[in-house]
Design a protein around this motif. Structure first.
Motif, short mmCIF file in Angstrom:
data_model
loop_
_atom_site.label_atom_id
_atom_site.label_comp_id
_atom_site.label_asym_id
_atom_site.label_seq_id
_atom_site.Cartn_x
_atom_site.Cartn_y
_atom_site.Cartn_z
N LYS A 128 -9.35 -24.89 -2.91
CA LYS A 128 -7.92 -24.54 -2.91
C LYS A 128 -7.85 -23.03 -3.08
N ASP A 129 -7.32 -22.35 -2.08
CA ASP A 129 -7.41 -20.90 -2.04
C ASP A 129 -6.05 -20.30 -1.73
N GLY A 130 -5.93 -18.99 -1.91
CA GLY A 130 -4.73 -18.25 -1.54
C GLY A 130 -3.75 -18.04 -2.68
N TRP A 131 -3.17 -16.83 -2.71
CA TRP A 131 -2.19 -16.46 -3.73
C TRP A 131 -0.84 -16.06 -3.13
N SER A 132 -0.68 -16.17 -1.84
CA SER A 132 0.60 -15.88 -1.16
C SER A 132 1.15 -14.50 -1.47
N LEU A 133 0.31 -13.49 -1.37
CA LEU A 133 0.76 -12.11 -1.58
C LEU A 133 1.08 -11.50 -0.22
N PRO A 134 2.32 -11.11 -0.01
CA PRO A 134 2.71 -10.62 1.33
C PRO A 134 2.05 -9.28 1.65
N GLU A 135 1.68 -9.14 2.92
CA GLU A 135 1.03 -7.90 3.34
C GLU A 135 1.99 -6.72 3.30
N GLU A 136 3.28 -6.98 3.23
CA GLU A 136 4.24 -5.88 3.15
C GLU A 136 4.02 -5.05 1.90
N LEU A 137 3.37 -5.63 0.89
CA LEU A 137 3.08 -4.89 -0.33
C LEU A 137 1.87 -3.98 -0.19
N LEU A 138 1.14 -4.11 0.91
CA LEU A 138 0.01 -3.22 1.15
C LEU A 138 0.58 -1.82 1.23
N MET A 139 0.18 -0.97 0.33
CA MET A 139 0.81 0.34 0.14
C MET A 139 0.92 1.13 1.43
N GLU A 140 2.01 0.99 2.12
CA GLU A 140 2.22 1.76 3.34
C GLU A 140 3.07 2.97 2.99
N LEU A 141 2.45 3.90 2.29
CA LEU A 141 3.10 5.13 1.86
C LEU A 141 2.65 6.27 2.77
N PRO A 142 3.43 7.34 2.82
CA PRO A 142 2.97 8.49 3.59
C PRO A 142 1.60 8.95 3.07
N THR A 143 0.73 9.40 3.96
CA THR A 143 -0.64 9.73 3.57
C THR A 143 -0.74 10.98 2.71
N ASP A 144 0.31 11.75 2.59
CA ASP A 144 0.22 12.97 1.79
C ASP A 144 0.65 12.74 0.34
N THR A 145 0.90 11.50 -0.06
CA THR A 145 1.32 11.25 -1.43
C THR A 145 0.13 11.21 -2.37
N THR A 146 0.40 11.49 -3.62
CA THR A 146 -0.64 11.47 -4.65
C THR A 146 -1.29 10.11 -4.75
N ALA A 147 -0.51 9.04 -4.61
CA ALA A 147 -1.07 7.69 -4.72
C ALA A 147 -2.17 7.45 -3.71
N GLN A 148 -2.07 8.06 -2.55
CA GLN A 148 -3.07 7.86 -1.52
C GLN A 148 -4.32 8.71 -1.76
N LYS A 149 -4.19 9.77 -2.55
CA LYS A 149 -5.32 10.66 -2.79
C LYS A 149 -6.16 10.23 -3.97
N GLN A 150 -5.65 9.33 -4.80
CA GLN A 150 -6.37 8.94 -5.99
C GLN A 150 -6.69 7.46 -5.98
N ILE A 151 -7.95 7.16 -6.05
CA ILE A 151 -8.39 5.80 -6.24
C ILE A 151 -9.21 5.83 -7.52
N ILE A 152 -8.75 5.13 -8.54
CA ILE A 152 -9.37 5.18 -9.84
C ILE A 152 -10.15 3.89 -10.07
N ILE A 153 -11.41 4.04 -10.38
CA ILE A 153 -12.24 2.87 -10.67
C ILE A 153 -12.62 2.93 -12.14
N GLN A 154 -12.30 1.87 -12.87
CA GLN A 154 -12.64 1.80 -14.28
C GLN A 154 -13.68 0.72 -14.47
N LEU A 155 -14.83 1.09 -14.98
CA LEU A 155 -15.88 0.13 -15.27
C LEU A 155 -15.75 -0.37 -16.70
N ASP A 156 -15.80 -1.67 -16.87
CA ASP A 156 -15.77 -2.26 -18.20
C ASP A 156 -17.19 -2.61 -18.59
N ILE A 157 -17.87 -1.68 -19.23
CA ILE A 157 -19.29 -1.87 -19.59
C ILE A 157 -19.40 -2.17 -21.07
#
Length: 157
Positions: A128-157
């Motif tokens: 049983k799979d799927g969470w019904s998350l609409p693709e419209e939420l895929l961040m379609e922001l202008p490419t010059d925004t700060t959100a698009q320039k930062q991808i933060i990865i946090q490791l839980d070690i």
């Protein structure tokens, strides 16, 4: 070209899960997301995160990603966000690649809420799979925004 490499990886992984003849909802979702990714010039980010996060150095650790399309089916297929399949609730058989998206009769949004069911082909228990998350939420922001320039990865070690 990077777009072609990403597309090859995505269709290989989707075939592992759903078979070579992909159901229409999956084909449409992949094509729409690949179009958004290419248009916003995110291909390199997706491929880089895939290489980084599935490497033996990070894979055993828990990690959190912020500033990224958390509902992306492409990210799910690349094992960037491996725990949440954003497709609509559905059944799938890992053995013979059978899948059924015709679950509207159950009135559920999340695959985990679906009743137990066996595969009509092999008789095995369907996932049983799927969470019904609409693709419209895929961040379609202008490419010059700060959100698009930062991808933060946090490791839980």
């Amino acid at each position: 070209m990077l777009e072609e490499r990403l597309e090859k990886i995505i269709f290989e992984k989707s075939a592992e899960l759903y078979g070579r003849e992909l159901p229409q909802p999956i084909r449409e979702r992949i094509n729409n997301e690949l179009d958004i990714i290419a248009r916003n010039k995110w291909t390199n980010a997706y491929l880089t995160l895939n290489k980084l996060l599935v490497s033996k150095h990070i894979h055993p650790y828990e990690y959190t990603i912020r500033g990224f399309g958390w509902n992306s089916f492409v990210a799910y297929l690349l094992d960037i966000l491996p725990n949440i399949n954003p497709l609509p609730a559905h059944y799938r058989c890992p053995r013979d690649k059978y899948s059924s998206f015709d679950v509207a009769v159950n009135h559920v949004n999340f695959g985990i809420e679906l009743p137990e069911k066996n595969c009509p082909i092999c008789g095995g228990k369907l996932l049983k799979d799927g969470w019904s998350l609409p693709e419209e939420l895929l961040m379609e922001l202008p490419t010059d925004t700060t959100a698009q320039k930062q991808i933060i990865i946090q490791l839980d070690i």
